[in-house]
Design a protein around this motif. Structure first.
Motif, PDB file in Angstrom:
ATOM      1  N   ILE A 218       0.840  -1.203   0.000  1.00  0.00           N
ATOM      2  CA  ILE A 218       0.000   0.000   0.000  1.00  0.00           C
ATOM      3  C   ILE A 218       0.877   1.256   0.000  1.00  0.00           C
ATOM      4  CG2 ILE A 218      -1.581   1.379   1.421  1.00  0.00           C
ATOM      5  CD1 ILE A 218      -2.864  -1.332   2.260  1.00  0.00           C
ATOM      6  N   CYS A 234      -1.021   3.329   8.873  1.00  0.00           N
ATOM      7  CA  CYS A 234      -1.740   2.451   7.943  1.00  0.00           C
ATOM      8  C   CYS A 234      -2.298   1.277   8.743  1.00  0.00           C
ATOM      9  CB  CYS A 234      -0.823   1.949   6.827  1.00  0.00           C
ATOM     10  SG  CYS A 234      -1.679   0.945   5.584  1.00  0.00           S
ATOM     11  N   HIS A 244      -9.952  -4.003   4.670  1.00  0.00           N
ATOM     12  CA  HIS A 244     -10.347  -2.611   4.812  1.00  0.00           C
ATOM     13  C   HIS A 244      -9.166  -1.815   5.360  1.00  0.00           C
ATOM     14  CE1 HIS A 244     -14.212  -4.048   3.799  1.00  0.00           C
ATOM     15  NE2 HIS A 244     -14.542  -4.509   5.003  1.00  0.00           N
ATOM     16  N   VAL A 245      -8.921  -0.636   4.773  1.00  0.00           N
ATOM     17  CA  VAL A 245      -7.696   0.119   5.046  1.00  0.00           C
ATOM     18  C   VAL A 245      -8.003   1.531   5.530  1.00  0.00           C
ATOM     19  CG1 VAL A 245      -5.550   1.006   4.041  1.00  0.00           C
ATOM     20  CG2 VAL A 245      -6.486  -1.195   3.260  1.00  0.00           C
ATOM     21  N   LYS A 268      -7.234   6.697  -3.359  1.00  0.00           N
ATOM     22  CA  LYS A 268      -8.149   5.588  -3.084  1.00  0.00           C
ATOM     23  C   LYS A 268      -8.422   4.763  -4.341  1.00  0.00           C
ATOM     24  CE  LYS A 268     -12.925   4.716  -1.621  1.00  0.00           C
ATOM     25  NZ  LYS A 268     -14.162   5.348  -1.092  1.00  0.00           N
ATOM     26  N   LEU A 271      -5.274   2.759  -5.390  1.00  0.00           N
ATOM     27  CA  LEU A 271      -5.023   1.644  -4.467  1.00  0.00           C
ATOM     28  C   LEU A 271      -5.957   0.473  -4.777  1.00  0.00           C
ATOM     29  CD1 LEU A 271      -4.472   3.427  -1.022  1.00  0.00           C
ATOM     30  CD2 LEU A 271      -2.804   2.027  -2.258  1.00  0.00           C
ATOM     31  N   ARG A 272      -7.207   0.755  -4.996  1.00  0.00           N
ATOM     32  CA  ARG A 272      -8.165  -0.319  -5.254  1.00  0.00           C
ATOM     33  C   ARG A 272      -7.977  -0.922  -6.638  1.00  0.00           C
ATOM     34  NH1 ARG A 272     -14.097   1.073  -3.043  1.00  0.00           N
ATOM     35  NH2 ARG A 272     -14.268  -1.148  -3.466  1.00  0.00           N
ATOM     36  N   LEU A 278      -8.397  -5.112  -1.778  1.00  0.00           N
ATOM     37  CA  LEU A 278      -8.820  -4.093  -0.828  1.00  0.00           C
ATOM     38  C   LEU A 278     -10.322  -3.859  -0.932  1.00  0.00           C
ATOM     39  CD1 LEU A 278      -5.993  -1.393  -1.064  1.00  0.00           C
ATOM     40  CD2 LEU A 278      -6.101  -3.444   0.352  1.00  0.00           C
ATOM     41  N   VAL A 281     -11.497   1.817   1.620  1.00  0.00           N
ATOM     42  CA  VAL A 281     -10.222   2.525   1.816  1.00  0.00           C
ATOM     43  C   VAL A 281     -10.548   3.939   2.300  1.00  0.00           C
ATOM     44  CG1 VAL A 281      -8.105   3.360   0.761  1.00  0.00           C
ATOM     45  CG2 VAL A 281      -9.088   1.166   0.021  1.00  0.00           C
TER      46      VAL A 281
END
Length: 289
Positions: A218, A234, A244-245, A268, A271-272, A278, A281
């Motif tokens: 991440i 994080c 879940h982040v 976001k 990242l996904r 994930l 986020v």
């Protein structure tokens, strides 16, 4: 194929495999005078119901989020894992009790042909373990991992039965109970495996931090997003097949609130996109001071 479809397919494989083996082991144990094989059949029978539970858990945990469950239904999966562990413990208790009873009873030596049955079963269950475990890793499914360990514990009980029957046949009269002792040993191993399955599921329920590798991924992806100059906190929690982040991202302190808002959404989305495992986020913007 989605993670859910992969997991469901692996679970159907387990159900069919366990049902077939329960029948084969039961018949071989009865006609081959081997309680170790009958004990094996008992475990395979409980495995059928455990796999059905896993199937239900996977389908339920992948239901979309709703008003009452904004983070989805993923926590159902470790709860199902607890039930699966309960099935394992119950089967171990039944096998241990019946083994002790049979040790005290005189009975005939097992039939030599049961060794061939056991040899084939051991190979099949080890193959099943590796297949289902691979699918559990691919889908991040804790209940599927528990199902995989059912196959491995089944393989171990079959190895124990193989050794017990071999001793009984080789040593002859007076060693008829060797396969009962093997079944008793196998019940202890099943209990040990139950703990190995239970512990990570408990960690998931308790939001235990076990995801250092994912945190590193991440942070690496975040630094590739233009405008993100670093990351701070994080936190990760697993629910079903998703992670879940909560991430604190550091940006230039002089940008506007609107620019920071846009950066958070960009981060976001990327990242996904880069890490499809994930789920939710949440990005908190920190100024670079």
């Amino acid at each position: 194929m989605t993670n859910e479809q992969t997991a469901v397919k692996a679970t159907y494989f387990s159900i069919i495999s366990n049902a077939s083996l329960a029948l084969i082991k039961g018949l071989a144990g009865i006609f081959g005078n081997s309680y170790a094989l009958i004990a094996d059949a008992i475990e395979s029978t409980t495995d059928i119901f455990a796999s059905i539970l896993v199937l239900f858990g996977i389908k339920y945990s992948n239901r979309p989020a709703d008003d009452n469950h904004p983070y989805g239904h993923g926590r159902a999966e470790p709860l199902i894992t607890f039930l699966v562990v309960g099935f394992l413990i119950a089967s171990a208790a039944i096998i241990a009790h019946e083994s002790i009873v049979n040790i005290e009873k005189p009975h005939n030596l097992p039939k030599s042909w049961t060794l061939y049955i056991l040899g084939a079963i051991i190979l099949w269950k080890e193959f099943s373990f590796r297949l289902v475990m691979k699918r559990s890793v691919e889908t991040n499914s804790s209940s599927l991992k528990a199902d995989a360990w059912h196959h491995r514990s089944d393989a171990i009980t079959s190895v124990a039965a193989f050794i017990g029957i071999s001793i009984a046949l080789f040593m002859g009269k007076g060693y008829e109970s060797a396969d009962d002792w093997a079944a008793l040993f196998a019940s202890g191993f099943i209990l040990y495996n139950s703990y190995l399955i239970f512990r990570p599921a408990l960690g998931e329920i308790m939001d235990e931090h076990l995801y250092d590798d994912l945190v590193a991924d991440i942070r690496k992806v975040a630094l590739q997003v233009e405008g993100i100059v670093g990351t701070e906190k994080c936190f990760i929690r697993k629910a079903g097949m998703k992670y879940h982040v909560d991430l604190h991202a550091i940006v230039d302190a002089t940008i506007s609130v609107k620019e920071g808002h846009v950066l958070a959404h960009n981060l976001k989305d990327i990242l996904r996109q880069e890490l499809p495992e994930l789920g939710h986020v949440l990005i908190h913007i920190e100024p670079n001071e």
